[in-house]
Design a protein around this motif. Structure first.
Motif, mmCIF file in Angstrom:
data_model
loop_
_atom_site.group_PDB
_atom_site.id
_atom_site.type_symbol
_atom_site.label_atom_id
_atom_site.label_comp_id
_atom_site.label_asym_id
_atom_site.label_seq_id
_atom_site.Cartn_x
_atom_site.Cartn_y
_atom_site.Cartn_z
ATOM 1 N N ALA A 20 8.954 -17.010 -27.445
ATOM 2 C CA ALA A 20 9.614 -18.431 -27.378
ATOM 3 C C ALA A 20 10.956 -18.570 -28.465
ATOM 4 N N ALA A 21 10.402 -18.365 -29.638
ATOM 5 C CA ALA A 21 11.323 -18.535 -30.806
ATOM 6 C C ALA A 21 12.588 -17.480 -30.687
ATOM 7 N N THR A 22 12.425 -16.500 -30.114
ATOM 8 C CA THR A 22 13.661 -15.569 -30.134
ATOM 9 C C THR A 22 14.588 -16.175 -28.815
ATOM 10 N N HIS A 23 13.789 -16.805 -27.602
ATOM 11 C CA HIS A 23 14.566 -17.417 -26.999
ATOM 12 C C HIS A 23 15.357 -18.595 -27.208
ATOM 13 N N LEU A 24 14.664 -19.575 -28.228
ATOM 14 C CA LEU A 24 15.401 -20.720 -28.663
ATOM 15 C C LEU A 24 16.363 -20.280 -29.740
ATOM 16 N N ALA A 25 16.154 -19.210 -30.361
ATOM 17 C CA ALA A 25 17.255 -18.855 -31.280
ATOM 18 C C ALA A 25 18.644 -18.273 -30.519
#
Length: 145
Positions: free
Chosen positions: A80-85
């Motif tokens: 999820a953090a990768t997608h948000l970044a």
């Protein structure tokens, strides 16, 4: 003469493969020059970029939890953090990181650079917060122009 060929104290070692193995390697090299193989490898390069971003920016290899109960939860949060970044980089117009060039290609002829063999057209733009915006390109987002 040996000093100009190798740094090894034993000299140069050549490997002669059995004929069948040699022919398999030659066939694989020929296949690597085809467009379908390059498309498949391009997908792999995108996956490698995703893994690299997860490891470098979000600590994907290490888990803060002992055991297997909560480790998948951390993997989901890392995804999820990768997608948000990536969404942040796309919305703010921050381009991908520049393609790194191997030292042996720094003095490539200008024609090779103009044909796109070496990617030097992208501007060097610092990525905010360290490595957060660096990704390989298989994100499904349109390219930033």
């Amino acid at each position: 003469m040996r000093t100009s060929c190798t740094d090894s104290l034993k000299g140069r070692a050549l490997t002669f493969r059995p004929t069948a193995e040699y022919e398999i390697f030659q066939q694989a090299r020929i296949e690597q020059d085809t467009a379908p193989w390059r498309r498949r490898y391009g997908h792999r390069a995108g996956v490698e970029g995703t893994i690299s971003q997860g490891v470098g920016a979000f600590g994907l290899r290490g888990s803060r939890y002992c055991g297997l109960a909560k480790t998948p939860l951390q993997h989901h949060f890392t995804g999820a953090a990768t997608h948000l970044a990536r969404i942040d980089a796309w919305l703010t117009g921050r381009p991908h990181a520049r393609t790194r060039i191997h030292p042996s290609q720094h003095s490539a002829p200008l024609g090779e650079i103009q044909r796109g063999g070496i990617d030097q057209q992208r501007p060097e733009v610092p990525v905010g917060g360290g490595r957060v915006g660096v990704y390989g390109g298989a994100s499904g987002m349109p390219p930033i122009t």
